[in-house]
Design a protein around this motif. Sequence first.
Motif, short mmCIF file in Angstrom:
data_model
loop_
_atom_site.label_atom_id
_atom_site.label_comp_id
_atom_site.label_asym_id
_atom_site.label_seq_id
_atom_site.Cartn_x
_atom_site.Cartn_y
_atom_site.Cartn_z
N LEU A 308 -11.51 -8.89 -10.01
CA LEU A 308 -10.62 -7.85 -9.49
C LEU A 308 -9.79 -8.49 -8.37
O LEU A 308 -10.28 -9.34 -7.64
CB LEU A 308 -11.42 -6.71 -8.89
CG LEU A 308 -12.12 -5.76 -9.85
CD1 LEU A 308 -12.89 -4.71 -9.05
CD2 LEU A 308 -11.10 -5.07 -10.75
N THR A 309 -8.56 -8.08 -8.26
CA THR A 309 -7.75 -8.64 -7.17
C THR A 309 -6.91 -7.53 -6.55
O THR A 309 -6.65 -6.50 -7.17
CB THR A 309 -6.83 -9.79 -7.66
OG1 THR A 309 -5.54 -9.60 -7.12
CG2 THR A 309 -6.71 -9.82 -9.17
N LEU A 310 -6.48 -7.79 -5.33
CA LEU A 310 -5.62 -6.80 -4.67
C LEU A 310 -4.15 -7.25 -4.72
O LEU A 310 -3.29 -6.63 -4.12
CB LEU A 310 -6.08 -6.61 -3.22
CG LEU A 310 -7.50 -6.07 -3.04
CD1 LEU A 310 -7.87 -5.97 -1.57
CD2 LEU A 310 -7.65 -4.71 -3.69
N ASN A 311 -3.91 -8.34 -5.45
CA ASN A 311 -2.56 -8.93 -5.44
C ASN A 311 -1.44 -7.99 -5.89
O ASN A 311 -0.36 -8.01 -5.33
CB ASN A 311 -2.51 -10.17 -6.36
CG ASN A 311 -3.31 -11.28 -5.77
OD1 ASN A 311 -3.70 -11.20 -4.59
ND2 ASN A 311 -3.61 -12.30 -6.55
N ASN A 312 -1.72 -7.22 -6.92
CA ASN A 312 -0.66 -6.35 -7.45
C ASN A 312 -0.58 -5.01 -6.74
O ASN A 312 0.12 -4.13 -7.19
CB ASN A 312 -0.93 -6.05 -8.92
CG ASN A 312 -0.73 -7.25 -9.78
OD1 ASN A 312 0.11 -8.08 -9.46
ND2 ASN A 312 -1.49 -7.37 -10.84
N ILE A 313 -1.34 -4.88 -5.67
CA ILE A 313 -1.47 -3.53 -5.10
C ILE A 313 -0.86 -3.46 -3.70
O ILE A 313 -1.16 -4.27 -2.84
CB ILE A 313 -2.94 -3.13 -5.07
CG1 ILE A 313 -3.44 -3.11 -6.51
CG2 ILE A 313 -3.14 -1.77 -4.42
CD1 ILE A 313 -4.86 -3.42 -6.64
N ARG A 314 0.02 -2.49 -3.52
CA ARG A 314 0.54 -2.29 -2.18
C ARG A 314 -0.37 -1.33 -1.47
O ARG A 314 -0.64 -0.24 -1.97
CB ARG A 314 1.92 -1.65 -2.22
CG ARG A 314 3.00 -2.55 -2.65
CD ARG A 314 3.95 -1.60 -3.15
NE ARG A 314 5.17 -2.14 -3.58
CZ ARG A 314 6.29 -1.86 -2.94
NH1 ARG A 314 6.30 -1.17 -1.84
NH2 ARG A 314 7.40 -2.30 -3.45
N GLN A 315 -0.79 -1.75 -0.30
CA GLN A 315 -1.76 -0.93 0.43
C GLN A 315 -1.13 -0.37 1.71
O GLN A 315 -0.44 -1.10 2.43
CB GLN A 315 -2.97 -1.78 0.79
CG GLN A 315 -3.65 -2.42 -0.39
CD GLN A 315 -4.59 -3.52 0.04
OE1 GLN A 315 -5.65 -3.24 0.56
NE2 GLN A 315 -4.19 -4.76 -0.14
#
Length: 484
Positions: A308-315
Motif C-alpha cells: 500500500l502506498t500514500l503516493n497517489n493520495i492527497r492528504q
Amino acid sequence: MASLLWGGDAGAAENERLNSHFSNLIHPRQNLRGIKSTTVPNIDGSLNNTEEDDDEEDVVDLAANSLLNKLIRQSLIESSHRVEVLQKDPSSPLYSVKTFEELRLKEELLKGIYAMGFNRPSKIQEMALPMMLAHPPQNLIAQSQSGTGKTAAFVLAMLSRVNVLELFPQCLCLAPTYELALQTGRVVERMGKFCVDVEVMYAIRGNRIPRGTEVTKQIIIGTPGTVLDWCFKRKLIDLTKIRVFVLDEADVMIDTQGFSDQSIRIQRALPSDCQMLLFSATFEDSVWQFAERIIPDPNVIKLRKEELTLNNIRQYYVLCENRKDKYQALCNIYGGITIGQAIIFCQTRRNAKWLTVEMMQDGHQVSLLSGELTVEQRASIIQRFRDGKEKVLITTNVCARGIDVKQVTIVVNFDLPVNQAEEPDYETYLHRIGRTGRFGKKGLAFNMIEVDKLPLLMKIQDHFNSSIKQLDPEDMDEIEKIEY
Ligand SMILES: Nc1ncnc2c1ncn2[C@@H]1O[C@H](COP(=O)(O)OP(=O)(O)OP(=O)(O)O)[C@@H](O)[C@H]1O
C-alpha cells in the motif's frame, strides 16, 4: 457429489436440522468468536440502543475478517509480484503450469473446475499445483494474501487424491472456525460436483455422531478441537489412513488459544507418507515457527502482497474544536466537492453511531458498519455500498483492512487512528487511506483533528514522509479547488 454433516439413516433428522441450521451460515444471534453479542443496530439506520461498550474500539477479529473477505469476494486477487519458491530439494526440476489440462486431472474434476468459471491457474496455483499433485507427494507451506486461489488449490489436491473405492476418511482439512470450515466445504462441493462418489463431512461443533458410527466420507473438514475429539476420544477417524492433511488459515489458527497444540497433536498421529500442506495469508515470525514445527521437509511458496502506498493520495487536515465542529467541517467539504463514494472512519462505535444519525438527519445516504454486526450483516452492508446504494460508509476499525471498494475516492478520518498508548497507529492509517489510491487511481484523504491531536498528525506525516496540508473548512473557494 454428496455433502453430509454426518451419514447413516439414524442420523437423518439430526442431519436435516444441522443442514438447515448451517444453510443460514451465521445465525443472527450466534456471532463469531470475539464479536460481542450486543443489540444489532438496524440496517435502515434506526439506532435505538446505546450500549455501554460503545466507547470501546472494535477489535479486529482475524477469523471474522477472513470470513467476511470470503463472503464479499468477487474475483481472484491478482498480484504483480513474482511467486518465490524455496524447494526442499533445489536440484529437482521446478514445474509450473499455465493450463489445468497440463495437470492431467481426472475428467470429472476438470469439468468441475471449468464449471466454476476458472479458465487458467492463478499465479500461486501455477507453481503450487504441480508440487501438490506430484508423485511422490510433497509437503508445502504456501503464503499469499487472501483471494489469490489457495483454497481452490488445496481443494483440488484433496479431490484428486481421493480413492473413491475406499470408504473412509482420506483427506483431513483443519480450519479455525466452523464457519470457515463450511466455506471450504462449499468449495469442495462445487469443485467436486461431478465427482459423484466423493463425499465430504464436517467435524465441527454441533455435529454429533452416535458412538460406533462408521465414517465413510473421504474428506473431513473441521476445527482442531472437534477433529481431535473425533480422532482420539471417539475413534471415528483413523489418522493413520489420512493421505492429505491441510492446515488452512494458519495465521488465524495460531491466534486462537489451544489450536496450535491441538493441530500438532493431530499431525503427530499421521503416517509419515501423508502429504502435509499449510496455508496462510500472512507470514509473521510466529506463523513461520508454527509452520516449521508442523510441516516436515516442506517446499515453500510465497507471493508477496502489493504494497500500500500514500503516493497517489492527497492528504489534508482540518483543525477542529470538538465533534460538532468536525461534523460541520465535514459538511462543508461534502458540499464543496463532488464526492463519488466515501468511507468515514471513527475510533469508537459511539462516535460512528452519532455521526451516522447526524448525517442521516441531514438527508445523506449513509450506512454504518461496526463490530456489533454479524459477519453476514457486514457483508450485506458492504455489498450495498459497492452497488452504490449508499454514498457514504461510516465505520470503525472493523473495516480498516482488506476490503476493496474500488470506487471509493475519499477517505475521512473523523478520528485519527491511535493505539492504546495514544500514539499514532501508522499501519491502520496506511490501511485506511491506502485503499483510495489503488490501481493507480488518485485519492483524497481528510483528517479531522482536534487541536491537541495535531502532534499525532505531524508524527504521521513524518513517518510516511508525505505532506498533509491544512485546509480551512470555511474557505469554500479553497475547498472547491481540490480536484481529484
Ligand atoms: N484459477 C482461478 N481462476 C479464476 N478464479 C479463481 C481461480 N482460483 C480461485 N478463484 C476464485 O478466486 C477467489 C479466491 O480464491 P480462493 O478462495 O481459493 O483464495 P484464497 O487465497 O484461499 O483466499 P481465502 O483464504 O480468503 O479463501 C474465489 O472466488 C475463487 O473461486
